[in-house]
Write a protein that holds these residues in place. Structure first.
Motif, PDB file in Angstrom:
ATOM      1  N   VAL A 136       0.833  -1.203   0.000  1.00 35.33           N
ATOM      2  CA  VAL A 136       0.000   0.000   0.000  1.00 35.33           C
ATOM      3  C   VAL A 136       0.869   1.255   0.000  1.00 35.33           C
ATOM      4  O   VAL A 136       0.613   2.206  -0.745  1.00 35.33           O
ATOM      5  CB  VAL A 136      -0.946  -0.011   1.218  1.00 35.33           C
ATOM      6  CG1 VAL A 136      -1.619   1.355   1.394  1.00 35.33           C
ATOM      7  CG2 VAL A 136      -2.009  -1.086   1.061  1.00 35.33           C
ATOM      8  N   LEU A 137       1.898   1.256   0.837  1.00 33.32           N
ATOM      9  CA  LEU A 137       2.791   2.415   0.873  1.00 33.32           C
ATOM     10  C   LEU A 137       3.505   2.611  -0.463  1.00 33.32           C
ATOM     11  O   LEU A 137       3.713   3.748  -0.908  1.00 33.32           O
ATOM     12  CB  LEU A 137       3.805   2.245   1.998  1.00 33.32           C
ATOM     13  CG  LEU A 137       3.269   2.516   3.406  1.00 33.32           C
ATOM     14  CD1 LEU A 137       4.270   2.073   4.455  1.00 33.32           C
ATOM     15  CD2 LEU A 137       2.951   3.993   3.583  1.00 33.32           C
ATOM     16  N   GLU A 138       3.881   1.524  -1.117  1.00 39.33           N
ATOM     17  CA  GLU A 138       4.524   1.638  -2.427  1.00 39.33           C
ATOM     18  C   GLU A 138       3.589   2.297  -3.441  1.00 39.33           C
ATOM     19  O   GLU A 138       4.020   3.124  -4.259  1.00 39.33           O
ATOM     20  CB  GLU A 138       4.952   0.262  -2.929  1.00 39.33           C
ATOM     21  CG  GLU A 138       5.728   0.316  -4.233  1.00 39.33           C
ATOM     22  CD  GLU A 138       6.259  -1.041  -4.664  1.00 39.33           C
ATOM     23  OE1 GLU A 138       6.902  -1.122  -5.721  1.00 39.33           O
ATOM     24  OE2 GLU A 138       6.040  -2.032  -3.924  1.00 39.33           O
ATOM     25  N   SER A 139       2.305   1.963  -3.373  1.00 43.94           N
ATOM     26  CA  SER A 139       1.347   2.592  -4.284  1.00 43.94           C
ATOM     27  C   SER A 139       1.213   4.081  -3.980  1.00 43.94           C
ATOM     28  O   SER A 139       1.060   4.900  -4.901  1.00 43.94           O
ATOM     29  CB  SER A 139      -0.020   1.903  -4.175  1.00 43.94           C
ATOM     30  OG  SER A 139      -0.647   2.168  -2.936  1.00 43.94           O
ATOM     31  N   LEU A 140       1.287   4.458  -2.699  1.00 47.21           N
ATOM     32  CA  LEU A 140       1.219   5.875  -2.326  1.00 47.21           C
ATOM     33  C   LEU A 140       2.457   6.627  -2.801  1.00 47.21           C
ATOM     34  O   LEU A 140       2.363   7.783  -3.227  1.00 47.21           O
ATOM     35  CB  LEU A 140       1.064   6.005  -0.815  1.00 47.21           C
ATOM     36  CG  LEU A 140      -0.252   5.489  -0.221  1.00 47.21           C
ATOM     37  CD1 LEU A 140      -0.184   5.485   1.305  1.00 47.21           C
ATOM     38  CD2 LEU A 140      -1.421   6.337  -0.698  1.00 47.21           C
ATOM     39  N   VAL A 141       3.608   5.985  -2.719  1.00 52.86           N
ATOM     40  CA  VAL A 141       4.839   6.588  -3.231  1.00 52.86           C
ATOM     41  C   VAL A 141       4.711   6.842  -4.727  1.00 52.86           C
ATOM     42  O   VAL A 141       5.067   7.918  -5.227  1.00 52.86           O
ATOM     43  CB  VAL A 141       6.053   5.676  -2.940  1.00 52.86           C
ATOM     44  CG1 VAL A 141       7.283   6.167  -3.698  1.00 52.86           C
ATOM     45  CG2 VAL A 141       6.347   5.632  -1.448  1.00 52.86           C
ATOM     46  N   ASP A 161       4.862  10.430  -6.654  1.00 53.93           N
ATOM     47  CA  ASP A 161       5.791  10.671  -7.758  1.00 53.93           C
ATOM     48  C   ASP A 161       5.042  11.149  -9.004  1.00 53.93           C
ATOM     49  O   ASP A 161       5.499  12.076  -9.707  1.00 53.93           O
ATOM     50  CB  ASP A 161       6.575   9.395  -8.085  1.00 53.93           C
ATOM     51  CG  ASP A 161       7.701   9.136  -7.099  1.00 53.93           C
ATOM     52  OD1 ASP A 161       8.182  10.103  -6.483  1.00 53.93           O
ATOM     53  OD2 ASP A 161       8.104   7.967  -6.950  1.00 53.93           O
ATOM     54  N   GLU A 162       3.913  10.515  -9.287  1.00 51.99           N
ATOM     55  CA  GLU A 162       3.126  10.914 -10.456  1.00 51.99           C
ATOM     56  C   GLU A 162       2.590  12.330 -10.299  1.00 51.99           C
ATOM     57  O   GLU A 162       2.537  13.101 -11.267  1.00 51.99           O
ATOM     58  CB  GLU A 162       1.984   9.917 -10.664  1.00 51.99           C
ATOM     59  CG  GLU A 162       2.452   8.540 -11.118  1.00 51.99           C
ATOM     60  CD  GLU A 162       1.320   7.534 -11.168  1.00 51.99           C
ATOM     61  OE1 GLU A 162       0.200   7.878 -10.720  1.00 51.99           O
ATOM     62  OE2 GLU A 162       1.551   6.403 -11.649  1.00 51.99           O
ATOM     63  N   ILE A 165       7.214  14.183  -0.145  1.00 48.15           N
ATOM     64  CA  ILE A 165       6.247  13.234   0.426  1.00 48.15           C
ATOM     65  C   ILE A 165       6.608  11.815  -0.003  1.00 48.15           C
ATOM     66  O   ILE A 165       6.629  10.884   0.812  1.00 48.15           O
ATOM     67  CB  ILE A 165       4.816  13.592  -0.011  1.00 48.15           C
ATOM     68  CG1 ILE A 165       4.377  14.899   0.641  1.00 48.15           C
ATOM     69  CG2 ILE A 165       3.845  12.468   0.354  1.00 48.15           C
ATOM     70  CD1 ILE A 165       3.055  15.427   0.114  1.00 48.15           C
ATOM     71  N   ALA A 166       6.885  11.646  -1.281  1.00 47.70           N
ATOM     72  CA  ALA A 166       7.257  10.319  -1.795  1.00 47.70           C
ATOM     73  C   ALA A 166       8.508   9.799  -1.096  1.00 47.70           C
ATOM     74  O   ALA A 166       8.589   8.621  -0.741  1.00 47.70           O
ATOM     75  CB  ALA A 166       7.473  10.389  -3.308  1.00 47.70           C
ATOM     76  N   TRP A 178      -4.297  17.192  -2.244  1.00 45.02           N
ATOM     77  CA  TRP A 178      -3.773  15.850  -2.570  1.00 45.02           C
ATOM     78  C   TRP A 178      -4.423  15.346  -3.824  1.00 45.02           C
ATOM     79  O   TRP A 178      -5.634  15.353  -3.955  1.00 45.02           O
ATOM     80  CB  TRP A 178      -4.053  14.905  -1.411  1.00 45.02           C
ATOM     81  CG  TRP A 178      -3.541  13.533  -1.676  1.00 45.02           C
ATOM     82  CD1 TRP A 178      -4.276  12.453  -2.084  1.00 45.02           C
ATOM     83  CD2 TRP A 178      -2.208  13.069  -1.553  1.00 45.02           C
ATOM     84  NE1 TRP A 178      -3.469  11.374  -2.227  1.00 45.02           N
ATOM     85  CE2 TRP A 178      -2.199  11.728  -1.901  1.00 45.02           C
ATOM     86  CE3 TRP A 178      -1.032  13.688  -1.190  1.00 45.02           C
ATOM     87  CZ2 TRP A 178      -1.043  10.974  -1.892  1.00 45.02           C
ATOM     88  CZ3 TRP A 178       0.118  12.939  -1.180  1.00 45.02           C
ATOM     89  CH2 TRP A 178       0.103  11.593  -1.528  1.00 45.02           C
ATOM     90  N   GLY A 179      -3.665  14.830  -4.755  1.00 47.32           N
ATOM     91  CA  GLY A 179      -4.237  14.197  -5.924  1.00 47.32           C
ATOM     92  C   GLY A 179      -3.753  14.844  -7.205  1.00 47.32           C
ATOM     93  O   GLY A 179      -3.059  15.828  -7.201  1.00 47.32           O
TER      94      GLY A 179
END
Length: 215
Positions: free
Chosen positions: A75-80, A84-85, A128-129, A214-215
């Motif tokens: 889950v954290l990897e997806s948030l990173v 980044d995106e 943040i990433a 955010w987003g």
């Protein structure tokens, strides 16, 4: 009375002067990063909680700290990746804005004057990433992250079960037929949980003070 009304209608108002508005001072960079990380962690725990709810209802496997930590890392990897995106998108918008003069007509209509703010946003998302990636490498953090998500999942399941018991307990006969109907009850419970999760997500989204950040 009518004379006063006529005079009021005849008054001339000064045109709106955007340059006369007070300067908007952005919050400190560190505060923006901390708020972004906090928001990301909250969103991540919600995702992991929902994943745990599905696993609990299936009853496929017992709780295991190691597997839960792996799920938290995913889950954290997806948030990173999302951070980044977002940083890349801010960079792209900055490149486009640097070649456009004039004033913005809406929130995402960027012009040359927005370039500095977009660069700041890009750096915030990148920071943040970086922080989330560092947290992802901490085994103790992952276990705590997963445990908090698990506790939230159990609270949500318990709340739905209590609501169903309050509605149905007086009419439940405990017999063989009751046991045979267990799969159907679990299906209904899953539907109730899915509805509860959607409502909770909508409520959190409506109350989210960082919705535009955010987003």
């Amino acid at each position: 009375m009518f004379g006063w009304f006529t005079r009021r209608r005849g008054r001339r108002f000064k045109p709106f002067d955007r340059d006369a508005l007070p300067e908007v001072v952005p919050p400190p960079f560190e505060d923006m990063v901390d708020e972004g990380v906090m928001l990301a962690e909250s969103a991540g725990r919600m995702r992991l909680k929902n994943r745990f709810i599905v696993q609990f209802l299936r009853g496929d496997e017992a709780w295991d700290d190691a597997r839960a930590a792996v799920a938290a890392g995913e889950v954290l990897e997806s948030l990173v990746q999302e951070s980044d995106e977002a940083a890349e998108l801010s960079a792209e918008n900055r490149e486009l804005a640097s070649n456009r003069d004039g004033r913005s007509e809406h929130q995402h209509d960027y012009h040359r004057a927005d370039a500095l703010n977009l660069r700041r946003r890009e750096k915030v998302y990148a920071a943040i990433a970086k922080q989330l990636w560092r947290k992802r490498a901490d085994p103790d953090y992952l276990v705590d992250f997963a445990t908090r998500s698990r506790d939230a999942a159990w609270e949500e399941i318990a709340e739905v079960i209590e609501q169903r018991l309050d509605r149905e307990w007086p009419d439940i006969p405990i017999d063989a037929e009751y046991e045979l109907a267990r799969p159907e009850r679990m299906r209904e419970l899953a539907e109730d949980l899915e509805l509860a999760m959607r409502r909770a997500d909508q409520k959190r989204e409506a109350q989210n003070p960082f919705a535009d950040y955010w987003g």
